[in-house]
Scaffold this motif. Structure first.
Motif, PDB file in Angstrom:
ATOM      1  N   GLU A  32      10.794  98.657  27.281  1.00  0.00           N
ATOM      2  CA  GLU A  32      11.847  97.642  27.248  1.00  0.00           C
ATOM      3  C   GLU A  32      11.480  96.499  26.313  1.00  0.00           C
ATOM      4  O   GLU A  32      12.343  95.931  25.631  1.00  0.00           O
ATOM      5  CB  GLU A  32      12.098  97.120  28.663  1.00  0.00           C
ATOM      6  CG  GLU A  32      12.819  98.131  29.558  1.00  0.00           C
ATOM      7  CD  GLU A  32      12.908  97.670  31.003  1.00  0.00           C
ATOM      8  OE1 GLU A  32      12.435  96.543  31.290  1.00  0.00           O
ATOM      9  OE2 GLU A  32      13.442  98.435  31.831  1.00  0.00           O
ATOM     10  N   GLU A  33      10.182  96.159  26.263  1.00  0.00           N
ATOM     11  CA  GLU A  33       9.731  95.108  25.352  1.00  0.00           C
ATOM     12  C   GLU A  33       9.961  95.490  23.896  1.00  0.00           C
ATOM     13  O   GLU A  33      10.058  94.640  23.022  1.00  0.00           O
ATOM     14  CB  GLU A  33       8.240  94.832  25.571  1.00  0.00           C
ATOM     15  CG  GLU A  33       7.948  94.120  26.887  1.00  0.00           C
ATOM     16  CD  GLU A  33       6.459  93.986  27.134  1.00  0.00           C
ATOM     17  OE1 GLU A  33       5.673  94.338  26.225  1.00  0.00           O
ATOM     18  OE2 GLU A  33       6.081  93.513  28.218  1.00  0.00           O
ATOM     19  N   ASN A  34      10.021  96.807  23.655  1.00  0.00           N
ATOM     20  CA  ASN A  34      10.238  97.282  22.300  1.00  0.00           C
ATOM     21  C   ASN A  34      11.683  97.745  22.076  1.00  0.00           C
ATOM     22  O   ASN A  34      11.968  98.503  21.148  1.00  0.00           O
ATOM     23  CB  ASN A  34       9.283  98.429  21.998  1.00  0.00           C
ATOM     24  CG  ASN A  34       7.847  97.965  21.817  1.00  0.00           C
ATOM     25  OD1 ASN A  34       7.436  97.626  20.717  1.00  0.00           O
ATOM     26  ND2 ASN A  34       7.083  97.928  22.923  1.00  0.00           N
ATOM     27  N   ILE A 178       5.910 110.744  24.964  1.00  0.00           N
ATOM     28  CA  ILE A 178       4.975 110.434  23.885  1.00  0.00           C
ATOM     29  C   ILE A 178       5.734 110.120  22.597  1.00  0.00           C
ATOM     30  O   ILE A 178       5.391 109.182  21.862  1.00  0.00           O
ATOM     31  CB  ILE A 178       4.000 111.615  23.670  1.00  0.00           C
ATOM     32  CG1 ILE A 178       3.074 111.754  24.880  1.00  0.00           C
ATOM     33  CG2 ILE A 178       3.179 111.426  22.390  1.00  0.00           C
ATOM     34  CD1 ILE A 178       2.246 113.026  24.883  1.00  0.00           C
ATOM     35  N   GLY A 179       6.787 110.900  22.326  1.00  0.00           N
ATOM     36  CA  GLY A 179       7.586 110.664  21.123  1.00  0.00           C
ATOM     37  C   GLY A 179       8.212 109.283  21.106  1.00  0.00           C
ATOM     38  O   GLY A 179       8.173 108.583  20.083  1.00  0.00           O
ATOM     39  N   HIS A 180       8.780 108.876  22.236  1.00  0.00           N
ATOM     40  CA  HIS A 180       9.366 107.539  22.321  1.00  0.00           C
ATOM     41  C   HIS A 180       8.299 106.461  22.123  1.00  0.00           C
ATOM     42  O   HIS A 180       8.532 105.459  21.424  1.00  0.00           O
ATOM     43  CB  HIS A 180      10.043 107.339  23.686  1.00  0.00           C
ATOM     44  CG  HIS A 180      11.430 107.886  23.752  1.00  0.00           C
ATOM     45  ND1 HIS A 180      11.694 109.163  24.200  1.00  0.00           N
ATOM     46  CD2 HIS A 180      12.636 107.339  23.427  1.00  0.00           C
ATOM     47  CE1 HIS A 180      13.008 109.377  24.166  1.00  0.00           C
ATOM     48  NE2 HIS A 180      13.593 108.288  23.690  1.00  0.00           N
ATOM     49  N   ARG A 184       8.577 103.945  18.928  1.00  0.00           N
ATOM     50  CA  ARG A 184       9.006 102.553  19.149  1.00  0.00           C
ATOM     51  C   ARG A 184       7.847 101.572  19.288  1.00  0.00           C
ATOM     52  O   ARG A 184       7.943 100.434  18.820  1.00  0.00           O
ATOM     53  CB  ARG A 184       9.878 102.499  20.404  1.00  0.00           C
ATOM     54  CG  ARG A 184      11.221 103.196  20.245  1.00  0.00           C
ATOM     55  CD  ARG A 184      12.028 102.586  19.098  1.00  0.00           C
ATOM     56  NE  ARG A 184      13.314 103.231  18.913  1.00  0.00           N
ATOM     57  CZ  ARG A 184      14.440 102.862  19.527  1.00  0.00           C
ATOM     58  NH1 ARG A 184      14.420 101.867  20.388  1.00  0.00           N
ATOM     59  NH2 ARG A 184      15.571 103.501  19.276  1.00  0.00           N
ATOM     60  N   VAL A 185       6.763 101.980  19.946  1.00  0.00           N
ATOM     61  CA  VAL A 185       5.675 101.044  20.215  1.00  0.00           C
ATOM     62  C   VAL A 185       4.667 101.011  19.072  1.00  0.00           C
ATOM     63  O   VAL A 185       4.229  99.943  18.637  1.00  0.00           O
ATOM     64  CB  VAL A 185       4.964 101.409  21.535  1.00  0.00           C
ATOM     65  CG1 VAL A 185       3.795 100.452  21.797  1.00  0.00           C
ATOM     66  CG2 VAL A 185       5.955 101.357  22.691  1.00  0.00           C
ATOM     67  N   ILE A 186       4.291 102.183  18.564  1.00  0.00           N
ATOM     68  CA  ILE A 186       3.268 102.235  17.511  1.00  0.00           C
ATOM     69  C   ILE A 186       3.883 102.030  16.132  1.00  0.00           C
ATOM     70  O   ILE A 186       3.407 101.201  15.340  1.00  0.00           O
ATOM     71  CB  ILE A 186       2.506 103.572  17.573  1.00  0.00           C
ATOM     72  CG1 ILE A 186       1.754 103.683  18.911  1.00  0.00           C
ATOM     73  CG2 ILE A 186       1.519 103.677  16.400  1.00  0.00           C
ATOM     74  CD1 ILE A 186       1.000 104.980  19.089  1.00  0.00           C
TER      75      ILE A 186
END
Length: 298
Positions: A32-34, A178-180, A184-186
């Motif tokens: 959610e932060e991303n 893992i894909g998400h 989005r995060v990395i």
């Protein structure tokens, strides 16, 4: 049916637990932060539908596929004494094992081979190769048939399908999680699905499938021991051991025949081979030596 229901309920609980654990470790918060609102429960349901759906479709068409891929000649009306003996023997074993009379067939193959398949233990198919009928005496053939009837009576085809369905579900689920995360995060992709999502899902799915297959193969090896025990109970330990010993001799031969897959028993790995050291985790059948030893020690 009760066993299938309990199995499904157990695995639904596992799927719910997986979603709960991801929530507890704050995965949803990170997403959610991303800028990603990822509904883990909906994703689990989606993956379960596809994971179990594929497995059950494979099970439902297993007899149809086996007949065509192995060119099985189903014995509707025995044409000779050998076919009559084969049908009568399967009928006797099925009665003793308290399952419905399976379809009986012979398929063209020079290797000693046999298999049982079908979605219903009362509507199964049991087939043997021409090579097996030629190489083994009738006591040994009866033991092989008893082994296959053991698979049918134990409900191994359905149980393996359920396990495969759970494994498929988790592979689909975690590869997409893992894909998400990667996308989005990395990689900080903010719109839609970036290339990072599709690449990481593909890579994760390959790796997770390989790892998860060890679970399926572990169960497959365990069911072979149980089917050997059922064969020994129905046809006698001596005949079951003798059949396995003949298989061992055949599949240890340095020839193309020794490299061919068999539904009844896979060739042992060579001493010092990769298969012997590491590949045993991916074998669907235990080494014949271990199966023979287990029968001698029962």
């Amino acid at each position: 049916m009760l066993r299938i229901g309990l199995f499904l309920l157990t695995n639904v609980a596992i799927l719910i637990l997986a979603g709960t654990v991801l929530n507890l470790i704050g995965f949803n918060g990170i997403m959610e932060e991303n800028g990603v609102d990822l509904n883990l429960n909906a994703l689990l349901i989606f993956c379960a539908i596809f994971g179990f759906g594929g497995s059950f479709i494979s099970l439902l068409i297993s007899k149809w596929m086996a007949k065509r891929s192995m060119h099985v000649q189903v014995i509707d009306k025995p044409r000779n004494e050998t076919e009559q003996w084969l049908v009568n023997t399967v009928a006797d074993l099925a009665r003793d094992a308290k399952v419905g009379m399976p379809e009986v067939g012979i398929f063209p193959s020079p290797q000693s081979n046999a298999f049982a398949t079908g979605w219903n233990k009362n509507k199964a198919l049991v087939a043997v190769s021409q090579g097996l009928m030629q190489r083994m005496n009738r006591d040994e053939v009866r033991a092989v048939l008893a082994h296959e009837i053991g698979h049918v009576a134990n409900g191994d085809m359905v149980t393996l399908t359920l396990i495969q369905g759970v494994v498929n579900t988790f592979v689909l689920f975690f590869s997409r999680v893992i894909g998400h995360f990667v996308d989005r995060v990395i990689l900080k992709n903010e719109r839609g699905f970036g290339i990072g999502y599709f690449v990481s899902v593909m890579v994760a799915q390959i790796i997770l499938t390989i790892l998860a297959s060890t679970i399926v193969m572990w169960f497959s090896r365990r069911r072979e021991f149980r089917a050997d025990e059922a064969g020994a109970q129905l046809a006698g330990s001596g005949a079951m051991i003798s059949a396995l010993e003949k298989l061992k001799v055949e599949y240890d031969m340095p020839s193309d025949m020794g490299e061919t897959f068999t539904a009844f028993g896979l060739k042992n790995g060579r001493t010092g081979s990769f298969q012997e050291k590491f590949g045993s985790l991916f074998l669907s059948h235990p080494p014949l030596d271990k199966r023979i030893e287990a029968l001698r020690n029962r």
